[in-house]
Motif scaffolding. Structure first.
Motif, PDB file in Angstrom:
ATOM      1  N   CYS B  86       0.818  -1.173   0.031  1.00 47.62           N
ATOM      2  CA  CYS B  86      -0.143   0.076  -0.047  1.00 47.62           C
ATOM      3  C   CYS B  86       0.978   1.185  -0.143  1.00 47.62           C
ATOM      4  O   CYS B  86       1.648   1.365   0.880  1.00 47.62           O
ATOM      5  CB  CYS B  86      -0.894  -0.062   1.264  1.00 47.62           C
ATOM      6  N   THR B  87       0.576   2.149  -0.821  1.00 46.95           N
ATOM      7  CA  THR B  87       1.533   3.351  -1.087  1.00 46.95           C
ATOM      8  C   THR B  87       0.597   4.497  -0.531  1.00 46.95           C
ATOM      9  O   THR B  87       1.237   5.591  -0.465  1.00 46.95           O
ATOM     10  CB  THR B  87       1.720   3.798  -2.574  1.00 46.95           C
ATOM     11  N   SER B  88      -0.267   4.178   0.161  1.00 47.52           N
ATOM     12  CA  SER B  88      -1.120   5.507   0.802  1.00 47.52           C
ATOM     13  C   SER B  88      -1.601   6.242  -0.211  1.00 47.52           C
ATOM     14  O   SER B  88      -1.526   7.567   0.435  1.00 47.52           O
ATOM     15  CB  SER B  88      -0.227   5.933   2.084  1.00 47.52           C
ATOM     16  N   CYS B  89      -1.826   5.856  -1.173  1.00 48.37           N
ATOM     17  CA  CYS B  89      -2.286   6.904  -2.362  1.00 48.37           C
ATOM     18  C   CYS B  89      -3.771   7.414  -1.883  1.00 48.37           C
ATOM     19  O   CYS B  89      -4.118   8.423  -2.278  1.00 48.37           O
ATOM     20  CB  CYS B  89      -2.276   6.127  -3.528  1.00 48.37           C
ATOM     21  N   GLY B  90      -4.413   6.453  -1.190  1.00 39.74           N
ATOM     22  CA  GLY B  90      -5.692   7.023  -0.718  1.00 39.74           C
ATOM     23  C   GLY B  90      -6.786   6.922  -2.050  1.00 39.74           C
ATOM     24  O   GLY B  90      -8.059   7.229  -1.631  1.00 39.74           O
ATOM     25  N   ALA B  91      -6.616   6.153  -3.112  1.00 41.03           N
ATOM     26  CA  ALA B  91      -7.616   6.128  -4.123  1.00 41.03           C
ATOM     27  C   ALA B  91      -8.967   5.285  -3.581  1.00 41.03           C
ATOM     28  O   ALA B  91      -9.985   5.378  -4.108  1.00 41.03           O
ATOM     29  CB  ALA B  91      -7.103   5.346  -5.315  1.00 41.03           C
ATOM     30  N   MET B 109      -1.536  11.562   6.369  1.00 38.79           N
ATOM     31  CA  MET B 109      -2.128  10.927   5.385  1.00 38.79           C
ATOM     32  C   MET B 109      -1.762   9.606   4.911  1.00 38.79           C
ATOM     33  O   MET B 109      -1.849   9.054   3.763  1.00 38.79           O
ATOM     34  CB  MET B 109      -1.784  11.878   3.962  1.00 38.79           C
ATOM     35  N   ARG B 110      -1.320   8.898   6.155  1.00 40.34           N
ATOM     36  CA  ARG B 110      -1.094   7.461   5.823  1.00 40.34           C
ATOM     37  C   ARG B 110      -2.621   6.645   5.949  1.00 40.34           C
ATOM     38  O   ARG B 110      -3.132   7.138   6.953  1.00 40.34           O
ATOM     39  CB  ARG B 110      -0.130   7.122   7.127  1.00 40.34           C
TER      40      ARG B 110
END
Ligand code: SF4
Ligand code: SF4
Lengths: 396, 137
Positions: B86-91, B109-110
Motif C-alpha cells: 500500500c502506497t497510501s495513495c488514498g484512491a 495522510m497514511r
C-alpha cells in the motif's frame, strides 16, 4: 544571499541546515523570513504519484550470432525498437500483448509497461522475445531469453513529463460511473479525486522555476538524476494566484536517472481500472535557499494552493475549459470539499505519505553530505503556453 | 435443528425499503443479531448479522433474499491488505463503504486498514492501483 558553491561546501562539511517543505512552514513562522534565510541552506520537496510519460532506454548487449532487433517484448509488453540493434525504449503505459483493454469494460489492466519497469528495478527476471528480418552482419532472426536489470548494459529512465506543477480535481457530474486516470468517479458528484503533494510538491515550492531548471540534480526513486528538459506540455503561462502559484496544470519536468540505482519501493506499476496501466514514481527535489525570496516561496501552505474542479464526464473529454470551482489542498486533504453547494468526499491518486517519506530521505542524504546540489544550466521557459491539436483536412 | 450462521447481506443498490430483518423474524422464524449495518436509501449498503434458526428456514430465507437482488456471503474472513504494498495513495478511501480503509491522521495522510470493519465488498480489491488489496478466496 548564498551561492550554490557555499551551500555545497556546507553539505560536504555535513553542516548544511536542511528542512522539508513541510517543516519550513513553521520554522519561518517562528524565526521570520530574514533570519531563517540566513540559517536554512536547503528545503527538500517531493512527490509520489502516477506519471504516465515515463519509460526507459535499455541496451541488451549482443547475442551470438548478432541480431538487429526490429520488434521486441519484455514479459509480452511491446518495446519501441526503431533505434540501434539492441537498444529499445519501454514505455510505462504500454499494454501487455493480447490485453483485452476496454473490450470487457471496464478493463482491469493488471500488467503493462509500468509493471515491467517495476520488476526490472526489483531485480526480477523478465522474458525478452525479439524478432528481426536478418542482415548479413546481424543474421539472427529471433531470440527468447530471460534477463534481469543486472544483465543489461544500460537501463536509463528517461521521462518526458513528470512532476506536474498542479493538477485538476476530477469529479463526475454525469449520470453513470466513469473510469478515469484519476480513478473511478461516481455519478452526481459523489466523489472527487486529486493528484498532487500540495505544499510538498517540487514546482509548487518554486513557482517561477528560479532554482529548478535544466541540469538541476533530482532524487529519482532513490537514484541521483537530472532535469534534462522542460517537460512535455510545459505551460508556464497559466492562471496564478497572488502568491504566483499556478492554479492549474502549468509546468512539468523531463527527468532522467540510472534505473540500476533506483529503489523498488519508489517505482511501482499502476493498474487503473477502465483506463490503462502506468507507473508511479517517487521524486525528491532540493531547493537551495539562495535568498529570502526563494525561502518565502517554499513556505507555501496547502491552504494557499488552489486546484480547479473539473467535470470528467463532459468538460474534460470535450475540452470546454469550464471549471466547477476551485478548492485548496487543505480542503482536499481534509477529506471533503464543497462543489456547487454539494459536499463531496475526496481521495487522492498521489501519496502524500510517501512524498513526506521521500522529503525526509532526501533531507537525510543532504545532511550526511551524500547529495550535492547542481545549479541549473538553463532556466525553464517563462511565457510558454500549451497548444491544442486542430483536426483538419489536407487542404485547410 | 437450530443452527447459527454469520452472514453478510450486500445490497449493490438499495433494496432496503423492504423490512428485511422484520420478515426474517416473522416469516422465516429466525433469530437475528445484527453486528453492523449501513442502509442509506439509494446507495449500496450491507447488513452483517448472525441468524439462528432451522436450516430449512434459513435456506428459504436465503432464496427470498437472493430474489431481491441482494448478495449473500457466508465466509466473511476479511480482505487481505498488504501494508508494504500500500502506497497510501488514498484512491480507495472514497470507494470503501465502511471506512475499513481510512486515514486516521490527516497530517501524515497514511492509509490504514481496520479488518473488523471490512465487509468484503470487493471495491478496493478491483480498484487499488497498486494491487495492495486481495481476496483470500
Ligand atoms: S488504493 Fe491501494 S495503495 Fe492506495 S491507499 Fe488504498 S490500499 Fe493503499
Ligand atoms: S473490501 Fe475493501 S472497500 Fe470493501 S469494505 Fe473491505 S476494505 Fe472497504
Amino acid at each position: 544571499m548564498k551561492s550554490y558553491e557555499e551551500i555545497n561546501r556546507r553539505i560536504e562539511a555535513k553542516k548544511a541546515v536542511v528542512l522539508t517543505a513541510e517543516e519550513v512552514i513553521e520554522y519561518v513562522e517562528k524565526k521570520g523570513i530574514e533570519e531563517a534565510a540566513k540559517e536554512v541552506d536547503v528545503v527538500t520537496t517531493a512527490t509520489f504519484g502516477a506519471m504516465c510519460s515515463s519509460g526507459c532506454f535499455l541496451n541488451f548487449g549482443h547475442s551470438t550470432p548478432r541480431i538487429r532487433i526490429t520488434e521486441a517484448w519484455l514479459d509480452d509488453v511491446l518495446l519501441y525498437s526503431g533505434i540501434a540493434a539492441v537498444d529499445a525504449y519501454l514505455g510505462a503505459t504500454q499494454l501487455r500483448h493480447n490485453d483485452p483493454a476496454n473490450m470487457d469494460y471496464p478493463g482491469a489492466f493488471k500488467f503493462g509497461g509500468g509493471h515491467v519497469i517495476e520488476k526490472l528495478v526489483a531485480g526480477k527476471p523478465v522474458q525478452l522475445f525479439a524478432l528481426s528480418y536478418g542482415t548479413d552482419d546481424y543474421p539472427r532472426r529471433e531470440l527468447r531469453t530471460y534477463i534481469t536489470i543486472h544483465d543489461l548494459n544500460q537501463a536509463i529512465m528517461v521521462n518526458p513529463r513528470n512532476c506536474y506543477q498542479n493538477y485538476n480535481v476530477a469529479v463526475n457530474a454525469g449520470e453513470r460511473p466513469i473510469y478515469t486516470y484519476l480513478g473511478l468517479l461516481k455519478p452526481g458528484l459523489k466523489n472527487a479525486s486529486y493528484s498532487s503533494a500540495g505544499q510538498l510538491s517540487p514546482l509548487l515550492n518554486d513557482p517561477y522555476y528560479e532554482t529548478i531548471g535544466i541540469g538541476t540534480a533530482v532524487w529519482l526513486a532513490g537514484a541521483r538524476g537530472h532535469v534534462y528538459a522542460e517537460g512535455t506540455q510545459f505551460s508556464s503561462l497559466c492562471e496564478r494566484g497572488p502568491n504566483d502559484v499556478p492554479m492549474e496544470g502549468a509546468g512539468t519536468l523531463a527527468l532522467t536517472a540510472d534505473m540500476k540505482k533506483m529503489h523498488p519501493k519508489w517505482v511501482r506499476g499502476v493498474s487503473l481500472v477502465g483506463y490503462g496501466v502506468s507507473l508511479a514514481l517517487g521524486i525528491g527535489i532540493p531547493i537551495p535557499i539562495l535568498n529570502p525570496q526563494i525561502l518565502k516561496r517554499t513556505t507555501v501552505k496547502d491552504s494557499e494552493i488552489y486546484a480547479p474542479v473539473v467535470d470528467y464526464s463532459q468538460d474534460y473529454p470535450n475540452r470546454t475549459g469550464k471549471i466547477l470551482g476551485r478548492v485548496s489542498y487543505a480542503e482536499l486533504k481534509s477529506g471533503e470539499i464543497t462543489v456547487q453547494g454539494k459536499r463531496v468526499p475526496t481521495s487522492s491518486m498521489s501519496s502524500y505519505a510517501y512524498a513526506l517519506e521521500i522529503a525526509e530521505i532526501l533531507k537525510d542524504e543532504i545532511r550526511r553530505g551524500e547529495f550535492l546540489l547542481s545549479p541549473p544550466l538553463e532556466r525553464l521557459p517563462l511565457g510558454k503556453s500549451m497548444k491544442p491539436l486542430p483536426i483538419r483536412g489536407r487542404s485547410q | 435443528m437450530n443452527t447459527t450462521k454469520k452472514v453478510l447481506f450486500y445490497f449493490p443498490k438499495s433494496e432496503t425499503e423492504k423490512p428485511i430483518v422484520y420478515q426474517l423474524v416473522k416469516d422465516y422464524n429466525l433469530m437475528v443479531n445484527i453486528f453492523r449495518a449501513k442502509v442509506t436509501p439509494d446507495e449500496e449498503g450491507y447488513l452483517l448479522l448472525d441468524i439462528t434458526g432451522d436450516s430449512s428456514d434459513i435456506d428459504r430465507a436465503y432464496q427470498w433474499i437472493r430474489s431481491l437482488g441482494v448478495q449473500i456471503r457466508e465466509d466473511v474472513k476479511g480482505m487481505r491488505w498488504d501494508e508494504n504494498g500500500c502506497t497510501s495513495c488514498g484512491a480507495c478511501i472514497t470507494q470503501c463503504p465502511t471506512a475499513a480503509l481510512h486515514i486516521p491522521d490527516r497530517r501524515t495522510m497514511r492509509v490504514w486498514f481496520e479488518a473488523d470493519k471490512c465487509i468484503e465488498c470487493m471495491n478496493c480489491i478491483t480498484l487499488c492501483p497498486f494491487g495492495a488489496c486481495s481476496s483470500q478466496f
